[in-house]
Enzyme design. Sequence first.
Site, PDB file in Angstrom:
ATOM      1  CG  PHE A 127     -56.764   8.348   0.912  1.00  0.00           C
ATOM      2  CD1 PHE A 127     -55.609   8.402   0.449  1.00  0.00           C
ATOM      3  CD2 PHE A 127     -57.696   9.252   0.311  1.00  0.00           C
ATOM      4  CE1 PHE A 127     -55.072   8.831  -0.590  1.00  0.00           C
ATOM      5  CE2 PHE A 127     -57.498   9.592  -0.985  1.00  0.00           C
ATOM      6  CZ  PHE A 127     -56.106   9.593  -1.301  1.00  0.00           C
ATOM      7  CB  THR A 164     -62.808   7.740   6.570  1.00  0.00           C
ATOM      8  OG1 THR A 164     -63.817   8.416   5.649  1.00  0.00           O
ATOM      9  CG2 THR A 164     -63.416   6.476   7.253  1.00  0.00           C
ATOM     10  CD  GLN A 359     -94.510   8.302   2.057  1.00  0.00           C
ATOM     11  OE1 GLN A 359     -93.585   8.759   2.454  1.00  0.00           O
ATOM     12  NE2 GLN A 359     -95.873   8.573   2.050  1.00  0.00           N
ATOM     13  CD  GLU A 386     -63.855   6.911  -2.561  1.00  0.00           C
ATOM     14  OE1 GLU A 386     -63.226   7.271  -1.433  1.00  0.00           O
ATOM     15  OE2 GLU A 386     -63.347   6.628  -3.542  1.00  0.00           O
ATOM     16  N   GLY A 387     -66.094  11.281  -4.796  1.00  0.00           N
ATOM     17  CA  GLY A 387     -66.512  12.151  -5.886  1.00  0.00           C
ATOM     18  C   GLY A 387     -68.268  12.191  -5.794  1.00  0.00           C
TER      19      GLY A 387
HETATM   20  C1  LIG Z   1     -68.372  11.190   5.841  1.00  0.00           C
HETATM   21  C2  LIG Z   1     -67.362  11.588   4.947  1.00  0.00           C
HETATM   22  C3  LIG Z   1     -66.142  10.772   4.940  1.00  0.00           C
HETATM   23  C4  LIG Z   1     -65.410  11.181   4.025  1.00  0.00           C
HETATM   24  N1  LIG Z   1     -63.916  10.572   3.924  1.00  0.00           N
HETATM   25  C5  LIG Z   1     -62.813  10.773   3.178  1.00  0.00           C
HETATM   26  C6  LIG Z   1     -61.877  10.539   3.285  1.00  0.00           C
HETATM   27  O1  LIG Z   1     -61.470   9.546   3.998  1.00  0.00           O
HETATM   28  N2  LIG Z   1     -60.604  11.028   2.605  1.00  0.00           N
HETATM   29  C7  LIG Z   1     -60.655  12.100   2.049  1.00  0.00           C
HETATM   30  O2  LIG Z   1     -59.620  12.872   1.463  1.00  0.00           O
HETATM   31  N3  LIG Z   1     -62.094  12.711   1.991  1.00  0.00           N
HETATM   32  C8  LIG Z   1     -62.900  12.350   2.671  1.00  0.00           C
HETATM   33  N4  LIG Z   1     -64.170  12.819   2.489  1.00  0.00           N
HETATM   34  C9  LIG Z   1     -64.362  13.986   1.664  1.00  0.00           C
HETATM   35  C10 LIG Z   1     -65.158  13.897   0.262  1.00  0.00           C
HETATM   36  O3  LIG Z   1     -64.554  13.365  -0.624  1.00  0.00           O
HETATM   37  C11 LIG Z   1     -65.658  15.305  -0.243  1.00  0.00           C
HETATM   38  O4  LIG Z   1     -66.620  15.683   0.959  1.00  0.00           O
HETATM   39  C12 LIG Z   1     -66.127  15.405  -1.273  1.00  0.00           C
HETATM   40  O5  LIG Z   1     -64.982  15.126  -2.531  1.00  0.00           O
HETATM   41  C13 LIG Z   1     -66.815  16.631  -1.868  1.00  0.00           C
HETATM   42  O6  LIG Z   1     -65.909  17.941  -1.543  1.00  0.00           O
HETATM   43  P1  LIG Z   1     -66.578  19.094  -0.654  1.00  0.00           P
HETATM   44  O7  LIG Z   1     -67.266  18.471   0.519  1.00  0.00           O
HETATM   45  O8  LIG Z   1     -65.472  19.827  -0.342  1.00  0.00           O
HETATM   46  O9  LIG Z   1     -68.023  19.755  -1.644  1.00  0.00           O
HETATM   47  P2  LIG Z   1     -67.550  20.768  -2.640  1.00  0.00           P
HETATM   48  O10 LIG Z   1     -66.492  20.382  -3.675  1.00  0.00           O
HETATM   49  O11 LIG Z   1     -67.323  21.921  -2.146  1.00  0.00           O
HETATM   50  O12 LIG Z   1     -68.836  20.555  -3.632  1.00  0.00           O
HETATM   51  C14 LIG Z   1     -70.062  21.332  -3.226  1.00  0.00           C
HETATM   52  C15 LIG Z   1     -71.115  21.081  -4.201  1.00  0.00           C
HETATM   53  O13 LIG Z   1     -70.591  21.645  -5.251  1.00  0.00           O
HETATM   54  C16 LIG Z   1     -70.926  20.729  -6.505  1.00  0.00           C
HETATM   55  N5  LIG Z   1     -69.788  21.148  -7.493  1.00  0.00           N
HETATM   56  C17 LIG Z   1     -68.476  21.073  -6.992  1.00  0.00           C
HETATM   57  N6  LIG Z   1     -67.645  21.405  -8.103  1.00  0.00           N
HETATM   58  C18 LIG Z   1     -68.441  21.256  -9.363  1.00  0.00           C
HETATM   59  C19 LIG Z   1     -68.372  21.336 -10.693  1.00  0.00           C
HETATM   60  N7  LIG Z   1     -67.424  21.410 -11.390  1.00  0.00           N
HETATM   61  N8  LIG Z   1     -69.622  21.037 -11.274  1.00  0.00           N
HETATM   62  C20 LIG Z   1     -70.815  20.670 -10.812  1.00  0.00           C
HETATM   63  N9  LIG Z   1     -71.040  20.666  -9.492  1.00  0.00           N
HETATM   64  C21 LIG Z   1     -70.009  20.537  -8.733  1.00  0.00           C
HETATM   65  C22 LIG Z   1     -70.586  19.377  -5.941  1.00  0.00           C
HETATM   66  O14 LIG Z   1     -71.120  18.221  -6.666  1.00  0.00           O
HETATM   67  C23 LIG Z   1     -71.295  19.732  -4.340  1.00  0.00           C
HETATM   68  O15 LIG Z   1     -72.772  19.286  -4.732  1.00  0.00           O
HETATM   69  C24 LIG Z   1     -65.307  12.584   3.228  1.00  0.00           C
HETATM   70  C25 LIG Z   1     -66.497  13.114   3.374  1.00  0.00           C
HETATM   71  C26 LIG Z   1     -67.397  12.845   4.102  1.00  0.00           C
HETATM   72  C27 LIG Z   1     -68.618  13.591   4.477  1.00  0.00           C
END
Ligand SMILES: Cc1cc2nc3c(=O)[nH]c(=O)nc-3n(C[C@H](O)[C@H](O)[C@H](O)COP(=O)(O)OP(=O)(O)OC[C@H]3O[C@@H](n4cnc5c(N)ncnc54)[C@H](O)[C@@H]3O)c2cc1C
Length: 406
Positions: A127, A164, A359, A386-387
């Site tokens: 996805f 993934t 720990q 997943e958020g």
């Molecule tokens: C191992 C892995 C597997 C994954 N698998 C999939 C997949 O199969 N398909 C897919 O589509 N995606 C996938 N993801 C993506 C994943 O869903 C995103 O990494 C995640 O949604 C966060 O997005 P970002 O990494 O761009 O972080 P960002 O959105 O850039 O966030 C960075 C930081 O800012 C904080 N932040 C952002 N906006 C706000 C707000 N409004 N208020 C407060 N804090 C905020 C976040 O909580 C975080 O701490 C995967 C990620 C990983 C690492």
Amino acid sequence: MSTFSLDPGADQLAVRDWLHGFAADVMRPAAAEWDEREETPWPVIQEAAKLGIYSLDFYAQQYFDPSGVGIPIAMEELFWGDAGIGLSIVGTTLAAVAVLANGTDEQIGTWAPQMFGTPDDVKVAAFCSSEPDAGSDVSALRTRAVYDEAADEWVLNGTKTWATNGGIAAVHVVVATVDPALGARGQASFVVPPGTAGLSQGQKFKKHGIRASHTAEVVLDSVRVPGHCLLGGKEKLDERLARAREGTRSGKGRNAAMATFEASRPAVGAQAIGIARAAYEVALDYAKTRVQFGRPIIDNQGVAFQLADMKTRIDAARLLVWRASWMAANNQPFTAAEGSMSKLYAGETAKWVTAQAMQILGGNGFTREYPVERMHRDSAIYSIFEGTSEIQRLVIARAISGMPIR
Ligand SMILES: Cc1cc2nc3c(=O)[nH]c(=O)nc-3n(C[C@H](O)[C@H](O)[C@H](O)COP(=O)(O)OP(=O)(O)OC[C@H]3O[C@@H](n4cnc5c(N)ncnc54)[C@H](O)[C@@H]3O)c2cc1C
């Protein structure tokens, strides 16, 4: 509506025991090897497919289990076995759920079986929503889908990240924007069938945890898919876009999308609980047998109380997950974002419990001789994907306040 009950019933308990056997006998012994190799554990997925644990039928059965707890029970047991291998086994369901939630019956019938393949020829699915500049903010995604009316084809261009199974999947489900001016309301999901030209894997990520699960960029370079690959169909999309352009928002679509998230998040929470429970059990055993100052370390309240708190939080997280799963199965409205609540609490619990477990194991907890350091690394993803935990808090805060909190 059935009365709220925490009794999974005899059938579910039998499934739990069956999965526990697979997790203990097949997944656990393989966990350290695949974590080190950082590769998709195809032989384990094949074994799961032969037993019927990796199959559309199995997940459909759990999904439609009337108690609602079929999926969380399955997730907890598999991830108790190992989270990296567990994600390799259940990663396909992310794409399958996208087709189930948005596709027509015909699309579900065509694509869902191809996502899993057969026990002799197993496949996985991916996805692809996240992009380098669109993680938490899904409305910012840039991958474009343009309709070529003459050919009745959609042309997809863009780069997806963090997918993934991205690039190794048979079927990819790609979220793209059809009308960028409309933000999230201008987006649609497309199936990219196996072997479609123009789709390729970009960078494969080397990760902190869940290293047996493949995570990679997916590059879409003028990928052409037939018109019938638009999930839900063109007529429905055109109606939705027209409503969005008029600025009318019935709230129906948004509520449906929210309900889908609220219903799927407890399953992710259940995965985190599986990891937490696994680490807690290792720590409990260790504390009973490790002798310092002439007595088992659990004789010290400092250690015993840590274990008491670990167990309490795990059980509290499971209650939240099961409540939200029951609510989804019984069409209860998520007035306080109870699905997000369960994922938030379970994810944070897994991180905390696995850190406590390390720990309690002292120096051994810090080595790869013992599984808790891997479990701790694996748990860290549960406050991110997943958020993120912050996004879950945002959803809960908005639900309980009715305010547009940012
Ligand atoms: C191992 C892995 C597997 C994954 N698998 C999939 C997949 O199969 N398909 C897919 O589509 N995606 C996938 N993801 C993506 C994943 O869903 C995103 O990494 C995640 O949604 C966060 O997005 P970002 O990494 O761009 O972080 P960002 O959105 O850039 O966030 C960075 C930081 O800012 C904080 N932040 C952002 N906006 C706000 C707000 N409004 N208020 C407060 N804090 C905020 C976040 O909580 C975080 O701490 C995967 C990620 C990983 C690492």
